[in-house]
Design an enzyme around this catalytic site. Structure first.
Site, PDB file in Angstrom:
ATOM      1  N   GLU A  78       0.841  -1.189   0.000  1.00  8.37           N
ATOM      2  CA  GLU A  78       0.000   0.000   0.000  1.00  8.37           C
ATOM      3  C   GLU A  78       0.881   1.246   0.000  1.00  8.37           C
ATOM      4  O   GLU A  78       0.417   2.349   0.224  1.00  8.37           O
ATOM      5  CB  GLU A  78      -0.956   0.014   1.182  1.00  8.37           C
ATOM      6  CG  GLU A  78      -0.293  -0.071   2.537  1.00  8.37           C
ATOM      7  CD  GLU A  78      -1.292   0.051   3.673  1.00  8.37           C
ATOM      8  OE1 GLU A  78      -1.974   1.080   3.744  1.00  8.37           O
ATOM      9  OE2 GLU A  78      -1.363  -0.885   4.489  1.00  8.37           O
ATOM     10  N   CYS A 123      -3.455  -3.102   4.403  1.00  8.53           N
ATOM     11  CA  CYS A 123      -2.558  -4.120   4.963  1.00  8.53           C
ATOM     12  C   CYS A 123      -2.995  -5.539   4.618  1.00  8.53           C
ATOM     13  O   CYS A 123      -2.345  -6.500   5.027  1.00  8.53           O
ATOM     14  CB  CYS A 123      -2.484  -3.973   6.484  1.00  8.53           C
ATOM     15  SG  CYS A 123      -1.925  -2.353   7.000  1.00  8.53           S
ATOM     16  N   HIS A 180      -2.802  -9.633  12.212  1.00  7.18           N
ATOM     17  CA  HIS A 180      -2.123  -8.463  11.645  1.00  7.18           C
ATOM     18  C   HIS A 180      -1.726  -7.565  12.824  1.00  7.18           C
ATOM     19  O   HIS A 180      -2.558  -7.289  13.697  1.00  7.18           O
ATOM     20  CB  HIS A 180      -3.082  -7.736  10.700  1.00  7.18           C
ATOM     21  CG  HIS A 180      -2.634  -6.352  10.341  1.00  7.18           C
ATOM     22  ND1 HIS A 180      -1.372  -6.111   9.843  1.00  7.18           N
ATOM     23  CD2 HIS A 180      -3.255  -5.154  10.418  1.00  7.18           C
ATOM     24  CE1 HIS A 180      -1.244  -4.805   9.629  1.00  7.18           C
ATOM     25  NE2 HIS A 180      -2.374  -4.210   9.967  1.00  7.18           N
ATOM     26  N   SER A 237      -7.326  -1.772   6.379  1.00  7.28           N
ATOM     27  CA  SER A 237      -8.294  -0.684   6.543  1.00  7.28           C
ATOM     28  C   SER A 237      -8.973  -0.405   5.222  1.00  7.28           C
ATOM     29  O   SER A 237      -8.443  -0.689   4.154  1.00  7.28           O
ATOM     30  CB  SER A 237      -7.586   0.573   7.045  1.00  7.28           C
ATOM     31  OG  SER A 237      -7.120   0.373   8.352  1.00  7.28           O
TER      32      SER A 237
END
Ligand code: COA
Length: 384
Positions: free
Chosen positions: A78, A110, A232, A306
């Site tokens: 990202e 992510c 994560h 996100s």
């Protein structure tokens, strides 16, 4: 057919910042960073490193003969360096892969390395002889003196996906979910992310619970069926919050097993910081190196990006997995500590949106692959 991860390699920079120093400089109680956020050190990114050099460094640890057989290279990121050209093309070149290889870059915050692993699985179902290289590579940049600064970091995790893998076999049931949510994003005109930090931690937990509960409904499996979960880890406390949302104040043997695996998975992230796409897999590497894990153990993995997307899936460890994974402790111990002033200087030197020609001094960067600068709007990479 058994399909999964056959090798794991990891790379980060040779520099780190002690977060106690950052806390003093920012006028914050160090325990907020060390305990409240759960981070003790942070990778510092010199201008001579970017997601291409880090991704290449991580994959270059694999035997050349195995790299020569790669049919598809997927770079998940990202923090891409170009709005058009895939970073995977540069990585392919630097790794010296065969020209007859498919290369592509994936993006969803992510999460996308997990999508890459799933796509790799699909390719291997079509042709079991294929060898798919999936690399999650990112630089987490929130900005100097921002709330997210303490959760920065950077690095890459490379994973070779094959049939009959030697590290972890993927389970058959995955649960993925997506909702349009603005908890973290980075508009095209920015090099630093925008984030609604507290909101993002709540969305993360909601997605974890939704995916895990659906997985339970679909499979009938419970916590007792697993050795532990990997999460994560944008900062290590996030994993603790997610696990606590499931275990509450449960104190039995199952709960203590889960807390032990979580602690083992947090060790490297605590020293490197957020890797975005690579963070879940740095947690896997950390658990494999530091947990009391053995062949046949089943792990649950929760991936979150996100924006937002989550996925829960599982894996079973293969006998001898320790021979096919990176062991980064020595590298992490040998990194050079930088002061807050040097970190700030390096932060501002990164190429970012600069459009002019520039030459970086690569002599101080011990990495094999470096970004030497930019000429005519083209990044110039070097293998030392
Ligand atoms: N000693 C111990 N703990 C302390 C402390 C001290 N002196 N001071 C504060 N804390 C604790 C707080 O109680 C809090 O704990 P909790 O989260 O369990 O409630 C924690 O430290 C963080 O404090 P807070 O005031 O909430 O920090 P913040 O406003 O700086 O925000 C983040 C923290 C993580 C939200 C912020 O760093 C951020 O936005 N990061 C990027 C976003 C991100 O990574 N999101 C994850 C989803 S992908």
């Amino acid at each position: 057919m058994k399909i999964g991860i056959d090798r794991v390699g990891f790379a980060t920079t040779s520099l780190f910042l002690d977060l106690k120093d950052l806390a003093v400089a920012r006028g914050v109680d160090p325990n907020k960073y060390l305990i409240g956020i759960g981070q003790s050190e942070q990778a510092v990114i010199p201008p001579t490193q970017d997601i291409v050099t880090l991704a290449t460094q991580a994959a270059a640890k694999f035997p050349k003969a195995e790299l020569a057989q790669v049919s598809t290279l997927i770079v998940a990121t990202e923090s891409g360096i170009d709005n058009s050209k895939a970073s995977a093309v540069y990585v392919k070149h630097l790794l010296g892969l065969d020209d007859f290889v498919r290369t592509v870059e994936l993006k969803e915050a992510c999460y996308s390395a997990t999508a890459g692993l799933q796509f790799a699985k699909g390719l291997i179902v079509l042709n079991p002889n294929e060898r798919i290289l999936v690399i999650g590579s990112d630089i987490a940049r929130y900005g100097l003196e921002t709330g997210g600064e303490v959760t920065q970091g950077g690095g890459a995790v490379a994973m070779m996906v094959t049939a009959n893998p030697r590290v972890m076999v993927f389970g058959d049931t995955n649960v993925a979910m997506t909702k349009d949510i603005m908890d973290f994003w980075r508009p095209l005109y920015r090099t630093e992310a925008l984030v609604d930090g507290k909101f993002s931690t709540q969305v993360y937990i909601d997605f974890f619970q939704a995916c895990w509960q659906r997985y339970r409904q679909l499979t009938g499996r419970t916590l007792a069926d697993f050795e532990g979960f990997l999460f994560h880890l944008p900062f290590t406390k996030m994993g603790r919050k997610a696990l606590a949302s499931e275990l509450g104040d449960r104190e039995d043997e199952v709960a203590s097993r889960y807390w032990n695996i979580l602690a083992a998975s947090q060790i490297y992230s605590r020293r490197v910081g957020n890797l975005y796409t690579g963070s879940l897999y740095l947690g896997l590497l950390s658990a494999l190196n530091n947990g009391q894990l053995e062949a046949g153990n089943q792990l649950g993995l929760f991936s979150y990006g996100s924006g937002a997307e989550g996925e829960f899936y599982t894996g079973t460890l293969v006998a001898g997995f320790e021979n096919f994974i990176d062991h980064p402790d020595k590298f992490l111990d040998q990194r050079r500590q930088v002061s807050v002033a040097e970190y700030e200087q390096l932060f501002n030197q990164q190429l970012g949106m600069k459009s002019e020609d520039i030459t970086f001094d690569v002599s101080n960067d011990p990495a094999e692959f470096v970004l030497a600068g930019q000429t005519d709007h083209k990044r110039v990479y070097q293998r030392k």
